[in-house]
Design a protein around this motif. Structure first.
Motif, PDB file in Angstrom:
ATOM      1  N   LYS A  44       0.924  -1.259   0.070  1.00  0.00           N
ATOM      2  CA  LYS A  44       0.157   0.090   0.097  1.00  0.00           C
ATOM      3  C   LYS A  44       0.826   1.211  -0.182  1.00  0.00           C
ATOM      4  O   LYS A  44       0.480   2.253  -0.629  1.00  0.00           O
ATOM      5  N   GLY A  47       2.206   1.254  -3.625  1.00  0.00           N
ATOM      6  CA  GLY A  47       1.498   1.409  -4.616  1.00  0.00           C
ATOM      7  C   GLY A  47       1.692   0.248  -5.875  1.00  0.00           C
ATOM      8  O   GLY A  47       2.611  -0.649  -5.635  1.00  0.00           O
ATOM      9  N   SER A 110      -0.384  -5.718  -9.201  1.00  0.00           N
ATOM     10  CA  SER A 110      -1.208  -4.579  -9.107  1.00  0.00           C
ATOM     11  C   SER A 110      -2.536  -5.080  -8.835  1.00  0.00           C
ATOM     12  O   SER A 110      -2.930  -6.021  -8.986  1.00  0.00           O
ATOM     13  N   GLY A 148       0.283   4.570 -10.279  1.00  0.00           N
ATOM     14  CA  GLY A 148      -0.587   4.945  -9.142  1.00  0.00           C
ATOM     15  C   GLY A 148      -2.053   5.926  -9.952  1.00  0.00           C
ATOM     16  O   GLY A 148      -3.220   5.912  -9.437  1.00  0.00           O
ATOM     17  N   SER A 151      -4.508   3.701 -11.308  1.00  0.00           N
ATOM     18  CA  SER A 151      -5.287   2.999 -10.413  1.00  0.00           C
ATOM     19  C   SER A 151      -6.352   3.987  -9.572  1.00  0.00           C
ATOM     20  O   SER A 151      -7.301   3.795  -9.507  1.00  0.00           O
ATOM     21  N   SER A 152      -5.762   5.439  -9.374  1.00  0.00           N
ATOM     22  CA  SER A 152      -6.842   6.328  -9.003  1.00  0.00           C
ATOM     23  C   SER A 152      -8.231   6.576 -10.003  1.00  0.00           C
ATOM     24  O   SER A 152      -9.149   6.781  -9.653  1.00  0.00           O
TER      25      SER A 152
END
Length: 195
Positions: A44, A47, A110, A148, A151-152
């Motif tokens: 975490k 990432g 991932s 990152g 993912s967001s």
């Protein structure tokens, strides 16, 4: 904090790869019988992306092949990523009985949405021989692809409610979301694909 799974473990002083001690794992009920550690916080904090991970091992009686696994769970399922590709008795590094052997690999780890849990542990390609384990490691690869932002974006898209948009525009969003999730899970994705 280490736990056992399908085995017993004790600390052996003076018989280590480095430092003062190693884990001696015996009474292995299956190939996955090992010490294990929660690595959710490490993943975490760094990432999604490529990670270098592994351990040092030495079998007690018989040389055999072995690998290290990261097992993790996200909002879509449960995954096992190994240091070595392949299946069966040819998978993994050949571990000696006379000296410690490094097991290592760099793999894409991932996840979609929230990473719920992740564990690192040792597994063999068939042997349940007792084993000495030392110096487990897990770190982002220096050739890290930055996932990152993707993912967001995926998490933001998942939060959108379909009844707030036309059927056509929401359908387009779902299609793009599926494409983005495929790229997120693609082990050999380039930075251009991720962007």
């Amino acid at each position: 904090f280490w736990v056992t799974q399908g085995c017993t473990a004790e600390i052996k002083y003076g018989d280590s790869h480095s430092g003062a001690n190693a884990a001696y794992v015996s009474n292995r009920s299956d190939t996955w019988g090992s010490v294990a550690q929660d690595v959710t916080g490490v993943l975490k904090a760094n990432g999604p992306g490529f990670y270098n991970f592994g351990a040092w091992a030495r079998f007690e009686n018989t040389s055999s092949r072995a690998f290290v696994i990261i097992n993790y769970t996200d909002e879509q399922g449960n995954y096992w990523v190994t240091t070595h590709e392949g299946e069966g008795s040819s998978q993994g590094a050949l571990i000696s009985t006379t000296e410690y052997t490094e097991i290592n690999g760099t793999r894409n780890i991932s996840w979609i949405g929230e990473l719920k849990q992740a564990t690192i542990y040792f597994q063999t390609a068939g042997s349940t021989d007792s084993v000495y384990l030392d110096d487990f490691f897990l770190a982002p690869s220096e050739s890290q692809i930055d996932r990152g932002s993707l993912s967001s974006a995926i998490n933001s898209a998942k939060a959108i409610k379909g009844d707030e948009y036309t059927e056509e525009s929401y359908g387009n969003l779902i299609s793009l979301l599926e494409d983005a999730e495929a790229v997120m899970m693609k082990e050999d994705a380039t930075q251009d694909e991720v962007d």
